[in-house]
Design a protein around this motif. Sequence first.
Motif, PDB file in Angstrom:
ATOM      1  N   GLU A  26       0.822  -1.206   0.000  1.00  0.00           N
ATOM      2  CA  GLU A  26       0.000   0.000   0.000  1.00  0.00           C
ATOM      3  C   GLU A  26       0.855   1.255   0.000  1.00  0.00           C
ATOM      4  O   GLU A  26       0.462   2.278  -0.544  1.00  0.00           O
ATOM      5  CB  GLU A  26      -0.894   0.048   1.237  1.00  0.00           C
ATOM      6  CG  GLU A  26      -2.004  -0.943   1.257  1.00  0.00           C
ATOM      7  CD  GLU A  26      -2.860  -0.790   2.510  1.00  0.00           C
ATOM      8  OE1 GLU A  26      -2.347  -0.339   3.545  1.00  0.00           O
ATOM      9  OE2 GLU A  26      -4.046  -1.120   2.423  1.00  0.00           O
ATOM     10  N   LEU A  27       2.020   1.185   0.613  1.00  0.00           N
ATOM     11  CA  LEU A  27       2.919   2.324   0.706  1.00  0.00           C
ATOM     12  C   LEU A  27       4.104   2.090  -0.225  1.00  0.00           C
ATOM     13  O   LEU A  27       4.908   1.184  -0.004  1.00  0.00           O
ATOM     14  CB  LEU A  27       3.395   2.508   2.151  1.00  0.00           C
ATOM     15  CG  LEU A  27       4.077   3.828   2.469  1.00  0.00           C
ATOM     16  CD1 LEU A  27       3.153   5.013   2.197  1.00  0.00           C
ATOM     17  CD2 LEU A  27       4.506   3.848   3.927  1.00  0.00           C
ATOM     18  N   ILE A  28       4.164   2.878  -1.300  1.00  0.00           N
ATOM     19  CA  ILE A  28       5.225   2.734  -2.283  1.00  0.00           C
ATOM     20  C   ILE A  28       5.803   4.112  -2.587  1.00  0.00           C
ATOM     21  O   ILE A  28       5.204   5.128  -2.249  1.00  0.00           O
ATOM     22  CB  ILE A  28       4.716   2.064  -3.582  1.00  0.00           C
ATOM     23  CG1 ILE A  28       3.589   2.884  -4.219  1.00  0.00           C
ATOM     24  CG2 ILE A  28       4.267   0.644  -3.323  1.00  0.00           C
ATOM     25  CD1 ILE A  28       3.121   2.357  -5.560  1.00  0.00           C
ATOM     26  N   THR A  29       6.955   4.119  -3.234  1.00  0.00           N
ATOM     27  CA  THR A  29       7.569   5.391  -3.595  1.00  0.00           C
ATOM     28  C   THR A  29       7.252   5.731  -5.054  1.00  0.00           C
ATOM     29  O   THR A  29       6.827   4.864  -5.832  1.00  0.00           O
ATOM     30  CB  THR A  29       9.099   5.341  -3.420  1.00  0.00           C
ATOM     31  OG1 THR A  29       9.633   4.386  -4.343  1.00  0.00           O
ATOM     32  CG2 THR A  29       9.495   4.994  -1.985  1.00  0.00           C
ATOM     33  N   VAL A  30       7.500   6.964  -5.407  1.00  0.00           N
ATOM     34  CA  VAL A  30       7.341   7.392  -6.795  1.00  0.00           C
ATOM     35  C   VAL A  30       8.284   6.575  -7.677  1.00  0.00           C
ATOM     36  O   VAL A  30       7.902   6.147  -8.770  1.00  0.00           O
ATOM     37  CB  VAL A  30       7.604   8.909  -6.927  1.00  0.00           C
ATOM     38  CG1 VAL A  30       7.648   9.336  -8.380  1.00  0.00           C
ATOM     39  CG2 VAL A  30       6.542   9.694  -6.162  1.00  0.00           C
ATOM     40  N   LEU A  99       1.717  13.014 -11.102  1.00  0.00           N
ATOM     41  CA  LEU A  99       0.715  13.581 -10.204  1.00  0.00           C
ATOM     42  C   LEU A  99       0.045  12.447  -9.454  1.00  0.00           C
ATOM     43  O   LEU A  99      -0.406  11.474 -10.061  1.00  0.00           O
ATOM     44  CB  LEU A  99      -0.346  14.365 -10.992  1.00  0.00           C
ATOM     45  CG  LEU A  99       0.134  15.512 -11.867  1.00  0.00           C
ATOM     46  CD1 LEU A  99      -1.044  16.148 -12.594  1.00  0.00           C
ATOM     47  CD2 LEU A  99       0.861  16.547 -11.038  1.00  0.00           C
ATOM     48  N   VAL A 100       0.010  12.564  -8.143  1.00  0.00           N
ATOM     49  CA  VAL A 100      -0.674  11.589  -7.301  1.00  0.00           C
ATOM     50  C   VAL A 100      -1.846  12.323  -6.674  1.00  0.00           C
ATOM     51  O   VAL A 100      -1.650  13.280  -5.924  1.00  0.00           O
ATOM     52  CB  VAL A 100       0.260  11.009  -6.223  1.00  0.00           C
ATOM     53  CG1 VAL A 100      -0.495  10.015  -5.353  1.00  0.00           C
ATOM     54  CG2 VAL A 100       1.480  10.355  -6.856  1.00  0.00           C
ATOM     55  N   ASP A 101      -3.045  11.894  -7.017  1.00  0.00           N
ATOM     56  CA  ASP A 101      -4.264  12.582  -6.569  1.00  0.00           C
ATOM     57  C   ASP A 101      -4.175  14.074  -6.868  1.00  0.00           C
ATOM     58  O   ASP A 101      -4.472  14.933  -6.031  1.00  0.00           O
ATOM     59  CB  ASP A 101      -4.523  12.319  -5.086  1.00  0.00           C
ATOM     60  CG  ASP A 101      -4.808  10.850  -4.812  1.00  0.00           C
ATOM     61  OD1 ASP A 101      -5.376  10.179  -5.700  1.00  0.00           O
ATOM     62  OD2 ASP A 101      -4.456  10.366  -3.731  1.00  0.00           O
ATOM     63  N   VAL A 112       3.860   7.138  -1.409  1.00  0.00           N
ATOM     64  CA  VAL A 112       2.480   7.241  -1.859  1.00  0.00           C
ATOM     65  C   VAL A 112       1.683   6.138  -1.176  1.00  0.00           C
ATOM     66  O   VAL A 112       2.080   4.966  -1.215  1.00  0.00           O
ATOM     67  CB  VAL A 112       2.396   7.061  -3.394  1.00  0.00           C
ATOM     68  CG1 VAL A 112       0.958   7.018  -3.871  1.00  0.00           C
ATOM     69  CG2 VAL A 112       3.193   8.141  -4.107  1.00  0.00           C
ATOM     70  N   LEU A 113       0.577   6.510  -0.553  1.00  0.00           N
ATOM     71  CA  LEU A 113      -0.335   5.527   0.032  1.00  0.00           C
ATOM     72  C   LEU A 113      -1.361   5.164  -1.034  1.00  0.00           C
ATOM     73  O   LEU A 113      -2.140   6.011  -1.480  1.00  0.00           O
ATOM     74  CB  LEU A 113      -1.027   6.088   1.274  1.00  0.00           C
ATOM     75  CG  LEU A 113      -2.024   5.143   1.944  1.00  0.00           C
ATOM     76  CD1 LEU A 113      -1.326   3.875   2.444  1.00  0.00           C
ATOM     77  CD2 LEU A 113      -2.745   5.844   3.078  1.00  0.00           C
ATOM     78  N   VAL A 114      -1.333   3.926  -1.476  1.00  0.00           N
ATOM     79  CA  VAL A 114      -2.227   3.457  -2.531  1.00  0.00           C
ATOM     80  C   VAL A 114      -3.537   2.990  -1.911  1.00  0.00           C
ATOM     81  O   VAL A 114      -3.551   2.077  -1.082  1.00  0.00           O
ATOM     82  CB  VAL A 114      -1.572   2.310  -3.340  1.00  0.00           C
ATOM     83  CG1 VAL A 114      -2.527   1.795  -4.407  1.00  0.00           C
ATOM     84  CG2 VAL A 114      -0.269   2.775  -3.958  1.00  0.00           C
ATOM     85  N   THR A 115      -4.621   3.641  -2.318  1.00  0.00           N
ATOM     86  CA  THR A 115      -5.961   3.247  -1.896  1.00  0.00           C
ATOM     87  C   THR A 115      -6.771   2.910  -3.147  1.00  0.00           C
ATOM     88  O   THR A 115      -6.268   3.035  -4.271  1.00  0.00           O
ATOM     89  CB  THR A 115      -6.667   4.388  -1.128  1.00  0.00           C
ATOM     90  OG1 THR A 115      -6.964   5.459  -2.055  1.00  0.00           O
ATOM     91  CG2 THR A 115      -5.817   4.904   0.016  1.00  0.00           C
ATOM     92  N   ASP A 116      -8.023   2.539  -2.955  1.00  0.00           N
ATOM     93  CA  ASP A 116      -8.891   2.242  -4.092  1.00  0.00           C
ATOM     94  C   ASP A 116      -9.169   3.481  -4.941  1.00  0.00           C
ATOM     95  O   ASP A 116      -9.631   3.376  -6.070  1.00  0.00           O
ATOM     96  CB  ASP A 116     -10.215   1.653  -3.608  1.00  0.00           C
ATOM     97  CG  ASP A 116     -10.032   0.295  -2.971  1.00  0.00           C
ATOM     98  OD1 ASP A 116      -9.024  -0.380  -3.276  1.00  0.00           O
ATOM     99  OD2 ASP A 116     -10.883  -0.099  -2.149  1.00  0.00           O
ATOM    100  N   HIS A 117      -8.905   4.666  -4.378  1.00  0.00           N
ATOM    101  CA  HIS A 117      -9.233   5.906  -5.072  1.00  0.00           C
ATOM    102  C   HIS A 117      -7.997   6.696  -5.509  1.00  0.00           C
ATOM    103  O   HIS A 117      -8.118   7.827  -5.967  1.00  0.00           O
ATOM    104  CB  HIS A 117     -10.110   6.779  -4.178  1.00  0.00           C
ATOM    105  CG  HIS A 117     -11.326   6.059  -3.690  1.00  0.00           C
ATOM    106  ND1 HIS A 117     -12.368   5.713  -4.524  1.00  0.00           N
ATOM    107  CD2 HIS A 117     -11.659   5.587  -2.470  1.00  0.00           C
ATOM    108  CE1 HIS A 117     -13.293   5.067  -3.821  1.00  0.00           C
ATOM    109  NE2 HIS A 117     -12.883   4.975  -2.578  1.00  0.00           N
TER     110      HIS A 117
END
Length: 131
Positions: A26-30, A99-101, A112-117
Amino acid sequence: MKTITIKDETATGKILHELTLQVANELITVKDIIEARVKAEVEEYNRKAPEKFNGLVQPSEVEQRLNIDRNKRNFKPVDAEKQLYIALQAFQQNGFFVLVDDVQADELDEEVLVTDHTSISFIKLTPLVGG
């Protein structure tokens, strides 16, 4: 495993291409995002043999010529490590933005915290050509 969708967009927001990837955490880097993308694109290209490589970093002109006729014995697959190196260098030199969100990522080690959105977009500023 988490699924992320990566979009290639123009500076005006027009979506040019979408790619769905699986990431382990869930937690990854750019850097992890760029690496997963480049490796997936190169792997698909080398496996499926499409006419044109449609990826973040384009192979050099010489590589493209070698890959035109995939039935020849001299076919040389695109090198994922080489493409990754060029992509990471291009990110650091503002060749493209991530761009993240809808917020620009500034550093490769930014988490980056990866969620469903989670929305991830790449905006290319200049053509990226490999070597």
